[in-house]
Design a protein around this motif. Sequence first.
Motif, short mmCIF file in Angstrom:
data_model
loop_
_atom_site.label_atom_id
_atom_site.label_comp_id
_atom_site.label_asym_id
_atom_site.label_seq_id
_atom_site.Cartn_x
_atom_site.Cartn_y
_atom_site.Cartn_z
N MET A 1 -6.45 10.65 -3.67
CA MET A 1 -5.62 10.05 -4.70
C MET A 1 -6.30 10.21 -6.06
O MET A 1 -7.51 10.08 -6.16
N THR A 2 -5.48 10.43 -7.05
CA THR A 2 -6.02 10.52 -8.40
C THR A 2 -6.25 9.11 -8.96
O THR A 2 -5.74 8.13 -8.42
N GLU A 3 -7.00 9.04 -10.03
CA GLU A 3 -7.26 7.75 -10.67
C GLU A 3 -5.94 7.10 -11.11
O GLU A 3 -5.75 5.89 -10.97
N GLN A 4 -5.03 7.91 -11.60
CA GLN A 4 -3.73 7.40 -12.04
C GLN A 4 -2.93 6.84 -10.86
O GLN A 4 -2.30 5.79 -10.99
N GLU A 5 -2.96 7.52 -9.73
CA GLU A 5 -2.26 7.03 -8.54
C GLU A 5 -2.87 5.72 -8.04
O GLU A 5 -2.14 4.79 -7.67
N ILE A 6 -4.18 5.65 -8.03
CA ILE A 6 -4.87 4.43 -7.61
C ILE A 6 -4.49 3.28 -8.52
O ILE A 6 -4.11 2.20 -8.07
N THR A 7 -4.58 3.51 -9.82
CA THR A 7 -4.25 2.47 -10.80
C THR A 7 -2.79 2.03 -10.66
O THR A 7 -2.49 0.84 -10.70
N GLY A 8 -1.91 2.98 -10.45
CA GLY A 8 -0.49 2.66 -10.29
C GLY A 8 -0.24 1.80 -9.06
O GLY A 8 0.53 0.83 -9.12
N GLU A 9 -0.89 2.14 -7.96
CA GLU A 9 -0.70 1.37 -6.74
C GLU A 9 -1.29 -0.04 -6.89
O GLU A 9 -0.67 -1.02 -6.49
N ILE A 10 -2.46 -0.13 -7.50
CA ILE A 10 -3.08 -1.45 -7.74
C ILE A 10 -2.14 -2.30 -8.59
O ILE A 10 -1.88 -3.47 -8.27
N ASN A 11 -1.63 -1.73 -9.67
CA ASN A 11 -0.72 -2.48 -10.55
C ASN A 11 0.54 -2.92 -9.81
O ASN A 11 1.05 -4.01 -10.06
N GLY A 12 1.04 -2.09 -8.91
CA GLY A 12 2.21 -2.46 -8.12
C GLY A 12 1.94 -3.67 -7.24
O GLY A 12 2.76 -4.60 -7.17
N TYR A 13 0.79 -3.67 -6.58
CA TYR A 13 0.44 -4.82 -5.74
C TYR A 13 0.20 -6.08 -6.57
O TYR A 13 0.60 -7.18 -6.18
N LYS A 14 -0.42 -5.92 -7.73
CA LYS A 14 -0.64 -7.08 -8.60
C LYS A 14 0.69 -7.66 -9.08
O LYS A 14 0.85 -8.87 -9.18
N GLN A 15 1.64 -6.79 -9.33
CA GLN A 15 2.97 -7.25 -9.75
C GLN A 15 3.64 -8.03 -8.60
O GLN A 15 4.26 -9.06 -8.83
N GLN A 16 3.50 -7.53 -7.38
CA GLN A 16 4.07 -8.24 -6.23
C GLN A 16 3.42 -9.61 -6.07
O GLN A 16 4.10 -10.59 -5.76
N LEU A 17 2.12 -9.69 -6.29
CA LEU A 17 1.43 -10.98 -6.22
C LEU A 17 1.98 -11.94 -7.28
O LEU A 17 2.27 -13.10 -6.98
N GLU A 18 2.12 -11.44 -8.50
CA GLU A 18 2.65 -12.29 -9.57
C GLU A 18 4.06 -12.76 -9.27
O GLU A 18 4.40 -13.91 -9.52
N GLN A 19 4.89 -11.88 -8.73
CA GLN A 19 6.27 -12.24 -8.44
C GLN A 19 6.40 -13.24 -7.30
O GLN A 19 7.38 -13.95 -7.22
N SER A 20 5.40 -13.31 -6.44
CA SER A 20 5.46 -14.26 -5.32
C SER A 20 4.72 -15.56 -5.62
O SER A 20 4.78 -16.50 -4.83
N ASP A 21 4.04 -15.64 -6.76
CA ASP A 21 3.31 -16.85 -7.13
C ASP A 21 4.20 -18.09 -7.10
O ASP A 21 3.80 -19.15 -6.63
#
Length: 81
Positions: free
Chosen positions: A1-21
């Motif tokens: 995975m590229t750095e951009q792909e890793i960052t994108g996936e991390i941000n996606g999971y963080k968004q899911q965490l925020e939305q379920s807070d």
Amino acid sequence: MTEQEITGEINGYKQQLEQSDYKVMKAVERIFSASSITDLLSAIAAAAKEVAEIISQRQTWRDRINELEAMEPDQPEAPQE
């Protein structure tokens, strides 16, 4: 995975965490606002039903974030001459 792909996936999971807070916070607020033992037990039982799956999912997301943060990005390929 590229750095951009890793960052994108991390941000996606963080968004899911925020939305379920809000689901978790709603359950916690109900528990702490109980005015009697009966209300408290009812709130705990409701919370267990409402957020048990989301709590498990949130841990899965956090574990994946940790895995991704530990990954070394793929090196971009040198342009072909």
